[in-house]
Design a protein around this motif. Structure first.
Motif, PDB file in Angstrom:
ATOM      1  N   SER A   7       0.827  -1.210   0.000  1.00 14.17           N
ATOM      2  CA  SER A   7       0.000   0.000   0.000  1.00 14.17           C
ATOM      3  C   SER A   7       0.859   1.257   0.000  1.00 14.17           C
ATOM      4  O   SER A   7       1.961   1.270   0.532  1.00 14.17           O
ATOM      5  N   TYR A   8       0.330   2.321  -0.621  1.00 15.71           N
ATOM      6  CA  TYR A   8       1.024   3.613  -0.647  1.00 15.71           C
ATOM      7  C   TYR A   8       0.044   4.692  -0.218  1.00 15.71           C
ATOM      8  O   TYR A   8      -1.133   4.668  -0.566  1.00 15.71           O
ATOM      9  N   GLY A   9       0.521   5.663   0.480  1.00 15.66           N
ATOM     10  CA  GLY A   9      -0.235   6.849   0.855  1.00 15.66           C
ATOM     11  C   GLY A   9       0.751   7.919   1.243  1.00 15.66           C
ATOM     12  O   GLY A   9       1.878   7.627   1.632  1.00 15.66           O
ATOM     13  N   GLY A  10       0.368   9.163   1.131  1.00 15.68           N
ATOM     14  CA  GLY A  10       1.280  10.252   1.494  1.00 15.68           C
ATOM     15  C   GLY A  10       0.910  11.528   0.790  1.00 15.68           C
ATOM     16  O   GLY A  10      -0.234  11.980   0.841  1.00 15.68           O
ATOM     17  N   ALA A  11       1.860  12.114   0.070  1.00 19.26           N
ATOM     18  CA  ALA A  11       1.643  13.372  -0.632  1.00 19.26           C
ATOM     19  C   ALA A  11       2.447  13.381  -1.920  1.00 19.26           C
ATOM     20  O   ALA A  11       3.451  12.679  -2.048  1.00 19.26           O
ATOM     21  N   VAL A  12       1.989  14.191  -2.883  1.00 19.76           N
ATOM     22  CA  VAL A  12       2.689  14.311  -4.150  1.00 19.76           C
ATOM     23  C   VAL A  12       2.583  15.751  -4.656  1.00 19.76           C
ATOM     24  O   VAL A  12       1.583  16.424  -4.433  1.00 19.76           O
ATOM     25  N   ARG A  13       3.647  16.212  -5.287  1.00 21.72           N
ATOM     26  CA  ARG A  13       3.652  17.547  -5.918  1.00 21.72           C
ATOM     27  C   ARG A  13       4.268  17.395  -7.296  1.00 21.72           C
ATOM     28  O   ARG A  13       5.311  16.767  -7.481  1.00 21.72           O
ATOM     29  N   TRP A  14       3.623  17.976  -8.296  1.00 22.43           N
ATOM     30  CA  TRP A  14       4.070  17.935  -9.687  1.00 22.43           C
ATOM     31  C   TRP A  14       4.702  19.275 -10.004  1.00 22.43           C
ATOM     32  O   TRP A  14       4.046  20.318  -9.860  1.00 22.43           O
ATOM     33  N   ASN A  15       5.968  19.270 -10.419  1.00 20.24           N
ATOM     34  CA  ASN A  15       6.730  20.497 -10.670  1.00 20.24           C
ATOM     35  C   ASN A  15       6.671  21.385  -9.435  1.00 20.24           C
ATOM     36  O   ASN A  15       6.906  20.915  -8.346  1.00 20.24           O
ATOM     37  N   ASN A  16       6.357  22.634  -9.584  1.00 20.30           N
ATOM     38  CA  ASN A  16       6.284  23.542  -8.436  1.00 20.30           C
ATOM     39  C   ASN A  16       4.844  23.893  -8.095  1.00 20.30           C
ATOM     40  O   ASN A  16       4.575  24.945  -7.529  1.00 20.30           O
ATOM     41  N   GLY A  17       3.910  23.012  -8.456  1.00 20.27           N
ATOM     42  CA  GLY A  17       2.503  23.240  -8.172  1.00 20.27           C
ATOM     43  C   GLY A  17       2.167  22.927  -6.717  1.00 20.27           C
ATOM     44  O   GLY A  17       3.040  22.699  -5.892  1.00 20.27           O
ATOM     45  N   PRO A  18       0.873  22.894  -6.423  1.00 21.62           N
ATOM     46  CA  PRO A  18       0.455  22.593  -5.057  1.00 21.62           C
ATOM     47  C   PRO A  18       0.746  21.140  -4.680  1.00 21.62           C
ATOM     48  O   PRO A  18       0.903  20.272  -5.544  1.00 21.62           O
ATOM     49  N   THR A  19       0.832  20.869  -3.394  1.00 25.74           N
ATOM     50  CA  THR A  19       1.021  19.522  -2.881  1.00 25.74           C
ATOM     51  C   THR A  19      -0.344  18.932  -2.545  1.00 25.74           C
ATOM     52  O   THR A  19      -1.165  19.593  -1.926  1.00 25.74           O
ATOM     53  N   TYR A  20      -0.579  17.702  -2.968  1.00 26.73           N
ATOM     54  CA  TYR A  20      -1.854  17.031  -2.737  1.00 26.73           C
ATOM     55  C   TYR A  20      -1.653  15.800  -1.873  1.00 26.73           C
ATOM     56  O   TYR A  20      -0.683  15.066  -2.053  1.00 26.73           O
ATOM     57  N   GLY A  21      -2.578  15.554  -0.968  1.00 30.07           N
ATOM     58  CA  GLY A  21      -2.562  14.337  -0.169  1.00 30.07           C
ATOM     59  C   GLY A  21      -2.978  13.155  -1.026  1.00 30.07           C
ATOM     60  O   GLY A  21      -3.858  13.276  -1.879  1.00 30.07           O
ATOM     61  N   VAL A  22      -2.342  12.027  -0.829  1.00 32.29           N
ATOM     62  CA  VAL A  22      -2.666  10.793  -1.541  1.00 32.29           C
ATOM     63  C   VAL A  22      -3.237   9.817  -0.507  1.00 32.29           C
ATOM     64  O   VAL A  22      -2.551   9.464   0.451  1.00 32.29           O
ATOM     65  N   PRO A  23      -4.491   9.375  -0.688  1.00 28.46           N
ATOM     66  CA  PRO A  23      -5.067   8.436   0.280  1.00 28.46           C
ATOM     67  C   PRO A  23      -4.355   7.085   0.206  1.00 28.46           C
ATOM     68  O   PRO A  23      -3.701   6.774  -0.785  1.00 28.46           O
ATOM     69  N   THR A  24      -4.481   6.295   1.238  1.00 28.40           N
ATOM     70  CA  THR A  24      -3.889   4.961   1.220  1.00 28.40           C
ATOM     71  C   THR A  24      -4.523   4.142   0.109  1.00 28.40           C
ATOM     72  O   THR A  24      -5.742   4.049   0.020  1.00 28.40           O
ATOM     73  N   MET A  25      -3.688   3.584  -0.761  1.00 27.35           N
ATOM     74  CA  MET A  25      -4.154   2.816  -1.919  1.00 27.35           C
ATOM     75  C   MET A  25      -3.528   1.436  -1.892  1.00 27.35           C
ATOM     76  O   MET A  25      -2.362   1.284  -1.534  1.00 27.35           O
ATOM     77  N   SER A  26      -4.291   0.430  -2.313  1.00 30.12           N
ATOM     78  CA  SER A  26      -3.754  -0.923  -2.440  1.00 30.12           C
ATOM     79  C   SER A  26      -2.800  -0.980  -3.622  1.00 30.12           C
ATOM     80  O   SER A  26      -3.018  -0.343  -4.648  1.00 30.12           O
ATOM     81  N   SER A  27      -1.755  -1.768  -3.467  1.00 32.00           N
ATOM     82  CA  SER A  27      -0.734  -1.890  -4.497  1.00 32.00           C
ATOM     83  C   SER A  27      -1.304  -2.380  -5.824  1.00 32.00           C
ATOM     84  O   SER A  27      -1.942  -3.429  -5.879  1.00 32.00           O
ATOM     85  N   LYS A  28      -1.054  -1.642  -6.877  1.00 31.71           N
ATOM     86  CA  LYS A  28      -1.368  -1.984  -8.266  1.00 31.71           C
ATOM     87  C   LYS A  28      -2.853  -2.202  -8.562  1.00 31.71           C
ATOM     88  O   LYS A  28      -3.209  -2.585  -9.662  1.00 31.71           O
ATOM     89  N   THR A  29      -3.739  -1.989  -7.582  1.00 30.83           N
ATOM     90  CA  THR A  29      -5.170  -2.128  -7.851  1.00 30.83           C
ATOM     91  C   THR A  29      -5.896  -0.798  -7.743  1.00 30.83           C
ATOM     92  O   THR A  29      -7.016  -0.671  -8.206  1.00 30.83           O
ATOM     93  N   GLN A  30      -5.269   0.189  -7.132  1.00 26.84           N
ATOM     94  CA  GLN A  30      -5.827   1.530  -7.014  1.00 26.84           C
ATOM     95  C   GLN A  30      -4.747   2.534  -7.378  1.00 26.84           C
ATOM     96  O   GLN A  30      -3.562   2.244  -7.257  1.00 26.84           O
ATOM     97  N   GLY A  31      -5.151   3.716  -7.812  1.00 28.01           N
ATOM     98  CA  GLY A  31      -4.179   4.736  -8.163  1.00 28.01           C
ATOM     99  C   GLY A  31      -4.796   6.110  -8.175  1.00 28.01           C
ATOM    100  O   GLY A  31      -6.012   6.253  -8.069  1.00 28.01           O
ATOM    101  N   VAL A  32      -3.973   7.140  -8.301  1.00 24.96           N
ATOM    102  CA  VAL A  32      -4.442   8.514  -8.420  1.00 24.96           C
ATOM    103  C   VAL A  32      -3.743   9.158  -9.608  1.00 24.96           C
ATOM    104  O   VAL A  32      -2.599   8.841  -9.926  1.00 24.96           O
TER     105      VAL A  32
END
Length: 67
Positions: A7-32
């Motif tokens: 499982s993965y969860g945390g935060a992600v930012r693309w280039n210098n844009g805003p940072t978004y929270g990433v909900p907990t996702m099951s490996s390879k079955t869910q994504g954002v």
């Protein structure tokens, strides 16, 4: 973006844009979706992806790039 090996969860930012929270996702079955953009034929682009993992969730993440 999804977890790789667990499982993965945390935060992600693309280039210098805003940072978004990433909900907990099951490996390879869910994504954002973290970004959508077009690259003109015959050109290349460089983008930075910044991630942070929450708590004891897995660090590895998979980023899928499609044509």
């Amino acid at each position: 973006m999804t977890g790789h090996g667990g499982s993965y969860g945390g935060a992600v930012r693309w280039n210098n844009g805003p940072t978004y929270g990433v909900p907990t996702m099951s490996s390879k079955t869910q994504g954002v979706r973290i970004a959508t953009f077009s690259v003109p034929k015959g050109t290349s682009v460089t983008h930075s992806v910044y991630t942070s993992t929450a708590g004891s969730l897995n660090t590895p993440a998979v980023i899928l790039i499609t044509e």
